[in-house]
Motif scaffolding. Sequence first.
Motif, short mmCIF file in Angstrom:
data_model
loop_
_atom_site.label_atom_id
_atom_site.label_comp_id
_atom_site.label_asym_id
_atom_site.label_seq_id
_atom_site.Cartn_x
_atom_site.Cartn_y
_atom_site.Cartn_z
N LYS A 87 11.07 -20.03 45.04
CA LYS A 87 11.47 -18.84 45.79
C LYS A 87 10.69 -18.82 47.09
CE LYS A 87 12.57 -15.90 41.89
NZ LYS A 87 12.36 -14.58 41.28
N VAL A 88 11.25 -18.18 48.11
CA VAL A 88 10.60 -18.12 49.42
C VAL A 88 10.53 -16.66 49.87
CG1 VAL A 88 10.64 -18.91 51.81
CG2 VAL A 88 11.56 -20.37 50.02
N LYS A 89 9.33 -16.24 50.22
CA LYS A 89 9.12 -14.90 50.77
C LYS A 89 8.99 -15.08 52.28
CE LYS A 89 5.60 -11.29 50.72
NZ LYS A 89 4.33 -10.91 50.10
N VAL A 90 9.95 -14.56 53.03
CA VAL A 90 9.94 -14.68 54.48
C VAL A 90 9.39 -13.39 55.05
CG1 VAL A 90 11.32 -15.17 56.53
CG2 VAL A 90 11.96 -16.17 54.34
N THR A 91 8.32 -13.51 55.84
CA THR A 91 7.66 -12.35 56.42
C THR A 91 7.75 -12.42 57.94
OG1 THR A 91 6.09 -12.34 54.59
CG2 THR A 91 5.48 -11.08 56.53
N ILE A 92 8.20 -11.34 58.55
CA ILE A 92 8.17 -11.25 60.01
C ILE A 92 7.07 -10.28 60.38
CG2 ILE A 92 9.44 -10.56 62.05
CD1 ILE A 92 11.81 -11.78 60.98
N MET A 93 6.12 -10.77 61.19
CA MET A 93 4.97 -9.96 61.58
C MET A 93 5.24 -9.35 62.95
SD MET A 93 2.08 -12.71 60.47
CE MET A 93 2.76 -13.90 61.60
N PHE A 94 5.10 -8.04 63.05
CA PHE A 94 5.29 -7.33 64.31
C PHE A 94 3.92 -6.96 64.87
CE2 PHE A 94 9.12 -6.42 61.87
CZ PHE A 94 10.10 -6.74 62.79
N ARG A 95 3.75 -7.15 66.18
CA ARG A 95 2.51 -6.75 66.83
C ARG A 95 2.84 -5.86 68.02
NH1 ARG A 95 -0.78 -12.35 67.43
NH2 ARG A 95 0.63 -12.47 69.19
N GLY A 96 1.99 -4.89 68.25
CA GLY A 96 2.10 -4.05 69.45
C GLY A 96 3.45 -3.40 69.60
N ARG A 97 4.07 -3.63 70.77
CA ARG A 97 5.35 -2.99 71.08
C ARG A 97 6.50 -3.53 70.25
NH1 ARG A 97 4.82 -3.40 77.57
NH2 ARG A 97 2.98 -2.10 77.78
N GLU A 98 6.30 -4.69 69.62
CA GLU A 98 7.36 -5.26 68.77
C GLU A 98 7.70 -4.32 67.61
OE1 GLU A 98 5.65 -8.93 67.57
OE2 GLU A 98 6.18 -9.97 69.42
N GLN A 99 6.73 -3.47 67.21
CA GLN A 99 6.95 -2.58 66.07
C GLN A 99 8.04 -1.55 66.35
OE1 GLN A 99 3.38 -1.01 64.27
NE2 GLN A 99 2.22 -2.73 65.11
N SER A 100 8.30 -1.28 67.62
CA SER A 100 9.34 -0.31 67.96
C SER A 100 10.73 -0.93 67.92
CB SER A 100 9.08 0.29 69.34
OG SER A 100 9.16 -0.73 70.32
N ARG A 101 10.84 -2.26 67.68
CA ARG A 101 12.13 -2.96 67.65
C ARG A 101 12.33 -3.71 66.33
NH1 ARG A 101 14.11 -4.62 72.62
NH2 ARG A 101 16.02 -4.97 71.43
N PRO A 102 12.35 -3.00 65.20
CA PRO A 102 12.51 -3.71 63.91
C PRO A 102 13.87 -4.40 63.78
CG PRO A 102 12.66 -1.36 63.58
CD PRO A 102 12.25 -1.56 65.01
N GLU A 103 14.86 -3.98 64.59
CA GLU A 103 16.17 -4.62 64.49
C GLU A 103 16.12 -6.09 64.90
OE1 GLU A 103 15.94 -2.76 68.57
OE2 GLU A 103 15.54 -2.05 66.56
N LEU A 104 15.15 -6.47 65.74
CA LEU A 104 15.00 -7.89 66.09
C LEU A 104 14.64 -8.71 64.86
CD1 LEU A 104 13.02 -7.67 69.47
CD2 LEU A 104 15.44 -8.19 69.15
N GLY A 105 13.71 -8.21 64.08
CA GLY A 105 13.31 -8.90 62.85
C GLY A 105 14.43 -8.92 61.84
N PHE A 106 15.15 -7.80 61.73
CA PHE A 106 16.26 -7.74 60.78
C PHE A 106 17.32 -8.76 61.14
CE2 PHE A 106 20.24 -5.96 59.16
CZ PHE A 106 19.91 -5.84 57.83
N ARG A 107 17.63 -8.86 62.44
CA ARG A 107 18.62 -9.82 62.92
C ARG A 107 18.20 -11.26 62.62
NH1 ARG A 107 19.41 -8.81 68.82
NH2 ARG A 107 19.17 -6.66 68.19
N LEU A 108 16.91 -11.54 62.82
CA LEU A 108 16.37 -12.88 62.56
C LEU A 108 16.47 -13.23 61.07
CD1 LEU A 108 14.94 -15.25 64.00
CD2 LEU A 108 12.80 -14.15 63.42
N LEU A 109 16.13 -12.29 60.21
CA LEU A 109 16.21 -12.54 58.77
C LEU A 109 17.66 -12.71 58.30
CD1 LEU A 109 13.50 -10.10 57.41
CD2 LEU A 109 13.38 -12.58 57.54
#
Length: 178
Positions: A87-109
């Motif tokens: 199994k693979v646990k994929v983690t996207i780490m947000f830093r600073g202003r990236e935290q205000s754009r969670p849709e970028l991480g969702f799109r990547l996943l």
Amino acid sequence: MPLERALQLAADVDLDLVEVAPMARPPVCKLMDFGKFKYESALKAREARRNQQQTVIKEMKLRPKIDPHDYETKKGHVVRFLKAGDKVKVTIMFRGREQSRPELGFRLLRRLSEEISELGFVEASPKQDGRNMIMVLAPHRATKAAAVAATAAGAKPGREPREDEGAAPAAPAETTVE
């Protein structure tokens, strides 16, 4: 039968009197060699542990602004893990202003899950956990069965042997000149 008679009967045949159902009315006892019983049950437990499948969870960490080549490299690692039956646990780490754009991480996943859909499926959908967004991918049953068969055969799963590892070299293509 009375307890004294049962104990005498057990002593006569050199066995132990073991209570197997204490809550029954009347309580149920059995004549057996208790040491042998414990030994056999320990053997069964050890055999069950040996046949038990170990679930391995690998983790892959990404950032939302990942370079395309880096993304392909990370995706290759995920593919290798899934082919190996892990199994693979994929983690996207947000830093600073990236935290205000969670849709970028969702799109990547979502993009990653679509690209590896023939090898695995999304076991736990993407969810925000503080500064991280986490998704768990699991291999399909057929992929996992193939990986278990490959490890039983002695080969490393998810990898083709190279020429210098004992595999027969590829035959050169024949060319005819007229």
